[in-house]
Design an enzyme around this catalytic site. Structure first.
Site, PDB file in Angstrom:
ATOM      1  N   ASP A 105       0.855  -1.202   0.000  1.00  0.00           N
ATOM      2  CA  ASP A 105       0.000   0.000   0.000  1.00  0.00           C
ATOM      3  C   ASP A 105       0.889   1.249   0.000  1.00  0.00           C
ATOM      4  OD1 ASP A 105      -0.425  -0.884   3.394  1.00  0.00           O
ATOM      5  OD2 ASP A 105       0.576   0.970   2.784  1.00  0.00           O
ATOM      6  N   HIS A 120       8.419  -5.761  -1.379  1.00  0.00           N
ATOM      7  CA  HIS A 120       7.474  -6.662  -2.058  1.00  0.00           C
ATOM      8  C   HIS A 120       6.706  -5.954  -3.154  1.00  0.00           C
ATOM      9  CE1 HIS A 120       7.371  -9.577   1.623  1.00  0.00           C
ATOM     10  NE2 HIS A 120       8.475  -9.676   0.920  1.00  0.00           N
ATOM     11  N   GLY A 187       4.590  -4.633  13.183  1.00  0.00           N
ATOM     12  CA  GLY A 187       3.386  -5.157  12.529  1.00  0.00           C
ATOM     13  C   GLY A 187       3.621  -6.260  11.529  1.00  0.00           C
ATOM     14  N   ASN A 213       4.653  -4.958  18.028  1.00  0.00           N
ATOM     15  CA  ASN A 213       3.656  -5.786  17.369  1.00  0.00           C
ATOM     16  C   ASN A 213       2.470  -6.019  18.297  1.00  0.00           C
ATOM     17  OD1 ASN A 213       3.306  -7.144  14.744  1.00  0.00           O
ATOM     18  ND2 ASN A 213       3.108  -9.011  15.968  1.00  0.00           N
TER      19      ASN A 213
HETATM   20  C1  BV8 Z   1      12.116 -15.435  -2.184  1.00  0.00           C
HETATM   21  C2  BV8 Z   1       2.694 -10.517  -2.238  1.00  0.00           C
HETATM   22  C3  BV8 Z   1      13.902 -16.364  -3.399  1.00  0.00           C
HETATM   23  C4  BV8 Z   1       2.357  -9.132  -2.229  1.00  0.00           C
HETATM   24  C5  BV8 Z   1       3.943 -11.591  -0.505  1.00  0.00           C
HETATM   25  C6  BV8 Z   1      13.849 -18.860   3.409  1.00  0.00           C
HETATM   26  C7  BV8 Z   1      14.596 -17.911   2.700  1.00  0.00           C
HETATM   27  C8  BV8 Z   1      14.106 -17.355   1.534  1.00  0.00           C
HETATM   28  C9  BV8 Z   1      12.852 -17.723   1.052  1.00  0.00           C
HETATM   29  C10 BV8 Z   1      12.099 -18.631   1.751  1.00  0.00           C
HETATM   30  C11 BV8 Z   1      12.588 -19.202   2.930  1.00  0.00           C
HETATM   31  N1  BV8 Z   1      11.643 -20.043   3.407  1.00  0.00           N
HETATM   32  C12 BV8 Z   1      10.566 -20.026   2.571  1.00  0.00           C
HETATM   33  C13 BV8 Z   1      10.829 -19.193   1.543  1.00  0.00           C
HETATM   34  C14 BV8 Z   1       9.916 -18.917   0.434  1.00  0.00           C
HETATM   35  C15 BV8 Z   1       8.931 -17.798   0.695  1.00  0.00           C
HETATM   36  C16 BV8 Z   1       8.364 -17.778   2.083  1.00  0.00           C
HETATM   37  O1  BV8 Z   1       8.843 -17.059   2.932  1.00  0.00           O
HETATM   38  N2  BV8 Z   1       7.325 -18.560   2.273  1.00  0.00           N
HETATM   39  C17 BV8 Z   1       6.628 -18.539   3.552  1.00  0.00           C
HETATM   40  C18 BV8 Z   1       5.153 -18.858   3.289  1.00  0.00           C
HETATM   41  C19 BV8 Z   1       7.270 -19.549   4.478  1.00  0.00           C
HETATM   42  N3  BV8 Z   1       9.529 -16.512   0.393  1.00  0.00           N
HETATM   43  C20 BV8 Z   1       9.503 -16.076  -0.880  1.00  0.00           C
HETATM   44  O2  BV8 Z   1       9.068 -16.718  -1.801  1.00  0.00           O
HETATM   45  C21 BV8 Z   1      10.095 -14.695  -1.163  1.00  0.00           C
HETATM   46  N4  BV8 Z   1      10.962 -14.801  -2.273  1.00  0.00           N
HETATM   47  O3  BV8 Z   1      12.558 -15.875  -1.179  1.00  0.00           O
HETATM   48  O4  BV8 Z   1      12.744 -15.550  -3.374  1.00  0.00           O
HETATM   49  C22 BV8 Z   1      14.581 -16.183  -4.698  1.00  0.00           C
HETATM   50  C23 BV8 Z   1      15.944 -16.283  -4.722  1.00  0.00           C
HETATM   51  C24 BV8 Z   1      16.594 -16.125  -5.931  1.00  0.00           C
HETATM   52  C25 BV8 Z   1      15.862 -15.866  -7.088  1.00  0.00           C
HETATM   53  C26 BV8 Z   1      14.491 -15.772  -7.039  1.00  0.00           C
HETATM   54  C27 BV8 Z   1      13.820 -15.933  -5.836  1.00  0.00           C
HETATM   55  C28 BV8 Z   1       9.020 -13.680  -1.572  1.00  0.00           C
HETATM   56  C29 BV8 Z   1       8.201 -13.257  -0.417  1.00  0.00           C
HETATM   57  C30 BV8 Z   1       7.171 -12.195  -0.846  1.00  0.00           C
HETATM   58  C31 BV8 Z   1       5.904 -12.858  -1.166  1.00  0.00           C
HETATM   59  N5  BV8 Z   1       4.830 -11.892  -1.394  1.00  0.00           N
HETATM   60  N6  BV8 Z   1       2.854 -10.948  -0.863  1.00  0.00           N
HETATM   61  C32 BV8 Z   1       0.973  -8.962  -1.711  1.00  0.00           C
HETATM   62  O5  BV8 Z   1       0.038  -9.512  -2.310  1.00  0.00           O
HETATM   63  O6  BV8 Z   1       0.855  -8.243  -0.710  1.00  0.00           O
HETATM   64  S1  BV8 Z   1       4.192 -12.016   1.114  1.00  0.00           S
HETATM   65  C33 BV8 Z   1       2.910 -11.564   2.160  1.00  0.00           C
HETATM   66  O7  BV8 Z   1       3.366 -11.850   3.490  1.00  0.00           O
HETATM   67  C34 BV8 Z   1       2.650 -10.106   2.174  1.00  0.00           C
HETATM   68  O8  BV8 Z   1       3.142  -9.437   1.086  1.00  0.00           O
HETATM   69  C35 BV8 Z   1       3.343  -9.591   3.411  1.00  0.00           C
HETATM   70  O9  BV8 Z   1       4.234  -8.618   3.028  1.00  0.00           O
HETATM   71  C36 BV8 Z   1       4.114 -10.759   3.880  1.00  0.00           C
HETATM   72  C37 BV8 Z   1       4.370 -10.766   5.368  1.00  0.00           C
HETATM   73  O10 BV8 Z   1       3.129 -10.709   6.040  1.00  0.00           O
HETATM   74  P1  BV8 Z   1       2.969  -9.648   7.244  1.00  0.00           P
HETATM   75  O11 BV8 Z   1       3.144  -8.294   6.682  1.00  0.00           O
HETATM   76  O12 BV8 Z   1       3.843 -10.056   8.357  1.00  0.00           O
HETATM   77  O13 BV8 Z   1       1.443  -9.844   7.608  1.00  0.00           O
HETATM   78  P2  BV8 Z   1       0.795 -10.965   8.543  1.00  0.00           P
HETATM   79  O14 BV8 Z   1      -0.676 -10.914   8.329  1.00  0.00           O
HETATM   80  O15 BV8 Z   1       1.521 -12.251   8.336  1.00  0.00           O
HETATM   81  O16 BV8 Z   1       1.128 -10.464  10.023  1.00  0.00           O
HETATM   82  C38 BV8 Z   1       0.569  -9.254  10.495  1.00  0.00           C
HETATM   83  C39 BV8 Z   1       1.129  -9.007  11.891  1.00  0.00           C
HETATM   84  O17 BV8 Z   1       0.617  -7.766  12.363  1.00  0.00           O
HETATM   85  C40 BV8 Z   1       0.723 -10.054  12.915  1.00  0.00           C
HETATM   86  O18 BV8 Z   1       1.851 -10.444  13.665  1.00  0.00           O
HETATM   87  C41 BV8 Z   1      -0.293  -9.338  13.816  1.00  0.00           C
HETATM   88  O19 BV8 Z   1      -0.197  -9.750  15.157  1.00  0.00           O
HETATM   89  C42 BV8 Z   1       0.153  -7.912  13.684  1.00  0.00           C
HETATM   90  N7  BV8 Z   1      -0.917  -6.924  13.878  1.00  0.00           N
HETATM   91  C43 BV8 Z   1      -2.229  -7.047  13.546  1.00  0.00           C
HETATM   92  N8  BV8 Z   1      -2.885  -5.901  13.873  1.00  0.00           N
HETATM   93  C44 BV8 Z   1      -1.961  -5.058  14.398  1.00  0.00           C
HETATM   94  C45 BV8 Z   1      -0.710  -5.699  14.408  1.00  0.00           C
HETATM   95  N9  BV8 Z   1       0.398  -5.121  14.888  1.00  0.00           N
HETATM   96  C46 BV8 Z   1       0.278  -3.861  15.362  1.00  0.00           C
HETATM   97  N10 BV8 Z   1      -0.884  -3.177  15.390  1.00  0.00           N
HETATM   98  C47 BV8 Z   1      -2.016  -3.739  14.927  1.00  0.00           C
HETATM   99  N11 BV8 Z   1      -3.177  -3.043  14.970  1.00  0.00           N
END
Ligand code: BV8
Length: 240
Positions: A105, A120, A187, A213
């Site tokens: 965003d 991202h 967050g 967080n």
């Molecule tokens: C890559 C698309 C390699 C955009 C997203 C180890 C190392 C490297 C990679 C990996 C690895 N293990 C696994 C992987 C692969 C993978 C991965 O991590 N998988 C996960 C499922 C395990 N990673 C990837 O594929 C990444 N790429 O590694 O490439 C590479 C190398 C060489 C060549 C080519 C490639 C790419 C990752 C990006 C993926 N795209 N989204 C979109 O549509 O938005 S990720 C998605 O999750 C979102 O984009 C977001 O950015 C991301 C993280 O989520 P959060 O922001 O943390 O949100 P979430 O809901 O999870 O948590 C919210 C938090 O806020 C909570 O804790 C909550 O308590 C808190 N909260 C809630 N309300 C409040 C609050 N806090 C404060 N105040 C509040 N009011």
């Protein structure tokens, strides 16, 4: 400026890296991904946030991001006190401040941050698979769109980093993590890599690490200290 608990740890020209996630935008009215009822409980990320999903069904992926772009355009969705507090820190801190966001965003920009690093990608940008040109996008995207640069049709996709794709500006981020004196995570669930690994990298390079967080993240054990609560309360209090 950072709360007294921190100023005695920092010199005025020390450098700060801040990482934000969907939680900082939650109180602005945007869904998070993994909280109850979050985005990934409504749609399968394999279908809408992977290159394979886009190849299989580009219309579905465009609809997913068109819906989120419309949501972001809702006048009720505005930057909140946490976004504004970070912008204030950027303005007043004498040392370097790098704001890295996982969010696509534009609330950091609208809250006053001048150069957030969108690792991202950005919801309001698109690129052409044919000529790789990146363009601004305000309304809907579809497979029927022509690229304004090369004129070819069917290649426009959101400029968003999907799973399996390399996040943007990783070398710049790595350098900043090695050099920073303070690393603040706000967050984010600490679930998605490589962002989830940043705290360990910063800590091993000597930074003091803090998590702001709603609740302990998956990486909570890596932080020197944590402050739990809604971002609109804990971030302004931290950056005072
Ligand atoms: C890559 C698309 C390699 C955009 C997203 C180890 C190392 C490297 C990679 C990996 C690895 N293990 C696994 C992987 C692969 C993978 C991965 O991590 N998988 C996960 C499922 C395990 N990673 C990837 O594929 C990444 N790429 O590694 O490439 C590479 C190398 C060489 C060549 C080519 C490639 C790419 C990752 C990006 C993926 N795209 N989204 C979109 O549509 O938005 S990720 C998605 O999750 C979102 O984009 C977001 O950015 C991301 C993280 O989520 P959060 O922001 O943390 O949100 P979430 O809901 O999870 O948590 C919210 C938090 O806020 C909570 O804790 C909550 O308590 C808190 N909260 C809630 N309300 C409040 C609050 N806090 C404060 N105040 C509040 N009011």
């Amino acid at each position: 400026m950072p709360s007294p608990a921190l100023t005695n740890r920092l010199r005025p020209t020390d450098s700060i890296v801040i990482l934000t996630g969907a939680g900082i935008s939650k109180e602005s009215g945007l869904d998070t991904f993994r909280c109850a009822g979050g985005i990934w409980s409504q749609v399968d990320l394999e279908d809408v946030a992977t290159p394979q999903g886009f190849a299989r069904n580009p219309d579905l992926v465009h609809r997913f991001y068109n819906d989120r772009r419309r949501g972001l355009a809702d006048p009720a969705v505005q930057p909140n006190a946490a976004h504004r507090a970070l912008a204030e820190l950027e303005r007043r801190w004498k040392g370097d401040v790098l704001l890295v966001t996982q969010n696509i965003d534009d609330l950091h920009e609208r809250g006053g941050s001048t150069a957030p690093l969108h690792m991202h990608g950005e919801l309001l940008k698109a690129f052409c698979l044919h000529c790789r040109t990146v363009t601004e996008v305000q309304g809907d995207l579809s497979v029927h769109d022509h690229c304004l640069t090369c004129g070819r049709k069917g290649g426009m996709r959101p400029d968003v980093v999907w799973f399996g794709e390399m996040p943007y500006q990783m070398e710049r981020i790595q350098r900043a993590l090695e050099e920073c004196d303070l690393f603040v995570s706000i967050g984010t669930s600490g679930h998605v890599y490589p962002a989830a690994g940043f705290v360990a990298e910063a800590r091993s390079a000597g930074a003091y690490t803090v998590e702001l967080n709603l609740e302990p993240s998956e990486g909570a054990s890596h932080f020197h200290s944590s402050i739990h609560g809604p971002a609109t309360q804990v971030v302004p209090a931290f950056v005072q």
